[in-house]
Write a protein that holds these residues in place. Sequence first.
Motif, mmCIF file in Angstrom:
data_model
loop_
_atom_site.group_PDB
_atom_site.id
_atom_site.type_symbol
_atom_site.label_atom_id
_atom_site.label_comp_id
_atom_site.label_asym_id
_atom_site.label_seq_id
_atom_site.Cartn_x
_atom_site.Cartn_y
_atom_site.Cartn_z
ATOM 1 N N ILE A 153 0.820 -1.217 0.000
ATOM 2 C CA ILE A 153 0.000 0.000 0.000
ATOM 3 C C ILE A 153 0.846 1.256 0.000
ATOM 4 C CG2 ILE A 153 -1.832 -1.221 1.197
ATOM 5 C CD1 ILE A 153 -1.126 0.295 3.716
ATOM 6 N N LEU A 154 2.150 1.131 0.243
ATOM 7 C CA LEU A 154 3.018 2.309 0.289
ATOM 8 C C LEU A 154 2.971 3.143 -0.989
ATOM 9 C CD1 LEU A 154 6.442 2.502 1.970
ATOM 10 C CD2 LEU A 154 6.277 3.285 -0.381
ATOM 11 N N PRO A 155 3.059 2.550 -2.194
ATOM 12 C CA PRO A 155 3.018 3.400 -3.401
ATOM 13 C C PRO A 155 1.708 4.148 -3.569
ATOM 14 C CG PRO A 155 2.926 1.069 -3.977
ATOM 15 C CD PRO A 155 3.284 1.137 -2.536
ATOM 16 N N PHE A 156 0.588 3.579 -3.125
ATOM 17 C CA PHE A 156 -0.694 4.272 -3.245
ATOM 18 C C PHE A 156 -0.728 5.511 -2.354
ATOM 19 C CE2 PHE A 156 -1.575 -0.140 -4.353
ATOM 20 C CZ PHE A 156 -2.311 -0.008 -5.522
ATOM 21 N N ILE A 157 -0.346 5.342 -1.089
ATOM 22 C CA ILE A 157 -0.411 6.465 -0.157
ATOM 23 C C ILE A 157 0.621 7.523 -0.509
ATOM 24 C CG2 ILE A 157 -0.240 7.118 2.270
ATOM 25 C CD1 ILE A 157 -1.090 4.324 3.028
ATOM 26 N N SER A 158 1.832 7.109 -0.830
ATOM 27 C CA SER A 158 2.878 8.090 -1.136
ATOM 28 C C SER A 158 2.570 8.858 -2.414
ATOM 29 C CB SER A 158 4.234 7.390 -1.255
ATOM 30 O OG SER A 158 4.232 6.433 -2.295
ATOM 31 N N SER A 159 1.979 8.197 -3.409
ATOM 32 C CA SER A 159 1.630 8.900 -4.649
ATOM 33 C C SER A 159 0.568 9.958 -4.407
ATOM 34 C CB SER A 159 1.141 7.893 -5.699
ATOM 35 O OG SER A 159 2.169 7.010 -6.070
ATOM 36 N N VAL A 160 -0.445 9.624 -3.605
ATOM 37 C CA VAL A 160 -1.478 10.609 -3.285
ATOM 38 C C VAL A 160 -0.879 11.776 -2.516
ATOM 39 C CG1 VAL A 160 -3.587 11.012 -1.962
ATOM 40 C CG2 VAL A 160 -3.349 8.934 -3.319
ATOM 41 N N MET A 161 -0.049 11.486 -1.515
ATOM 42 C CA MET A 161 0.564 12.563 -0.738
ATOM 43 C C MET A 161 1.445 13.451 -1.612
ATOM 44 S SD MET A 161 1.657 10.908 2.924
ATOM 45 C CE MET A 161 0.432 10.369 4.121
ATOM 46 N N ARG A 162 2.232 12.839 -2.477
ATOM 47 C CA ARG A 162 3.119 13.630 -3.331
ATOM 48 C C ARG A 162 2.323 14.541 -4.258
ATOM 49 N NH1 ARG A 162 5.012 12.858 -8.419
ATOM 50 N NH2 ARG A 162 4.060 10.795 -8.495
ATOM 51 N N GLU A 163 1.261 14.001 -4.847
ATOM 52 C CA GLU A 163 0.457 14.807 -5.769
ATOM 53 C C GLU A 163 -0.210 15.978 -5.055
ATOM 54 O OE1 GLU A 163 0.255 14.599 -8.969
ATOM 55 O OE2 GLU A 163 1.525 12.807 -9.140
ATOM 56 N N VAL A 164 -0.744 15.750 -3.866
ATOM 57 C CA VAL A 164 -1.442 16.841 -3.172
ATOM 58 C C VAL A 164 -0.448 17.838 -2.586
ATOM 59 C CG1 VAL A 164 -3.458 15.428 -2.696
ATOM 60 C CG2 VAL A 164 -1.643 15.549 -1.001
ATOM 61 N N PHE A 165 0.751 17.384 -2.197
ATOM 62 C CA PHE A 165 1.762 18.326 -1.719
ATOM 63 C C PHE A 165 2.173 19.286 -2.826
ATOM 64 C CE2 PHE A 165 3.652 15.594 1.964
ATOM 65 C CZ PHE A 165 2.454 15.724 2.634
ATOM 66 N N GLN A 166 2.154 18.798 -4.060
ATOM 67 C CA GLN A 166 2.533 19.645 -5.192
ATOM 68 C C GLN A 166 1.471 20.689 -5.529
ATOM 69 O OE1 GLN A 166 3.368 16.751 -8.252
ATOM 70 N NE2 GLN A 166 5.515 16.539 -7.646
ATOM 71 N N THR A 167 0.256 20.529 -4.993
ATOM 72 C CA THR A 167 -0.805 21.505 -5.274
ATOM 73 C C THR A 167 -0.757 22.715 -4.353
ATOM 74 O OG1 THR A 167 -2.389 20.412 -3.779
ATOM 75 C CG2 THR A 167 -2.308 19.637 -6.060
ATOM 76 N N ILE A 190 2.245 24.577 6.983
ATOM 77 C CA ILE A 190 1.664 25.103 5.739
ATOM 78 C C ILE A 190 1.123 23.983 4.855
ATOM 79 C CG2 ILE A 190 2.076 26.461 3.669
ATOM 80 C CD1 ILE A 190 2.233 28.089 6.235
ATOM 81 N N VAL A 191 1.988 23.019 4.519
ATOM 82 C CA VAL A 191 1.618 21.996 3.539
ATOM 83 C C VAL A 191 0.545 21.055 4.090
ATOM 84 C CG1 VAL A 191 2.466 20.068 2.155
ATOM 85 C CG2 VAL A 191 3.855 22.127 2.414
ATOM 86 N N LEU A 192 0.763 20.521 5.292
ATOM 87 C CA LEU A 192 -0.194 19.559 5.846
ATOM 88 C C LEU A 192 -1.568 20.182 6.116
ATOM 89 C CD1 LEU A 192 1.714 17.130 8.245
ATOM 90 C CD2 LEU A 192 0.480 16.602 6.147
ATOM 91 N N PRO A 193 -1.664 21.351 6.750
ATOM 92 C CA PRO A 193 -3.004 21.937 6.925
ATOM 93 C C PRO A 193 -3.718 22.214 5.604
ATOM 94 C CG PRO A 193 -1.435 22.993 8.386
ATOM 95 C CD PRO A 193 -0.639 22.119 7.469
#
Length: 288
Positions: A153-167, A190-193
Amino acid sequence: MLVLAALLGAALSTLWGGREVLFKDGFRFLFSSDWNPVENQFGALAPIVGTLVTSLIALLLAVPVSFGIALFLTEIAPRWMRGPVSAAIELLAAIPSIIYGMWGLFVFVPFMASIEPTLSDTLGNIPVIGALFQGPPLGLGLLTAGIVLAVMILPFISSVMREVFQTVPARLKESSYALGSTTWEVVWDIVLPYTRSAVIGGIFLGLGRALGETMAVTFVLGNSYNLTASLLMPGTSISSSIANEFNEAVGMHRSALIALGFLLFVVTFIVLLIARFMLRQLQRKEGR
């Protein structure tokens, strides 16, 4: 409407298929750990506990690592490294689950068997959590299955986090850096909130993937219906029980396995419901 009809049809078909056990035993089926097809005694407690425990272990291991990967790729890694590393992580999601199971059985299980005596001698002597790490060094067990699930499940969670951090808008991060914030402070304040709703959604996406995993867990879990406190002992899960026994099941045995499928449907639905509730609460707080 077609999607809702398919969802309802799947739930009702498993409920109807497991009616012989569910309507006959009722709550006893949910809270009993007995599983004896010869005497038509069936209890779902061991598969339910195995499913929840392995998924929880996977989540506890995968979420921090996924967060670190997403943080590294968005804030720390040089640009030339981000593309190859991201592609390599996403390739993990394309590997079939049976390959993870074979890797777990032939490579990871012997490794776990070699370190489990050390775990028993060290963590097994701690008063509160010691019972979790006591048992023979079999290699097969709940802890091994949880770690394999974490890798899956690591690639699923990390991919979502990476994509949203870039927004996150660059001006917000640059303003924070200009005020003297460190990289960790920028991410935490900043990023997490800014992305917490999507991050929680990604975490629950990985949890849903872990709850329903079949083949990888079947290879390394040990497939035992005995309930123990130790994470080093073999166990079973809902999906692995169905995969192992459905081919040869008849009568009440078959009904019990279909009822397990209905319970897995219910557990997954409850998890998604909790995720929706948490996201709604966060959105209300953001609205304030």
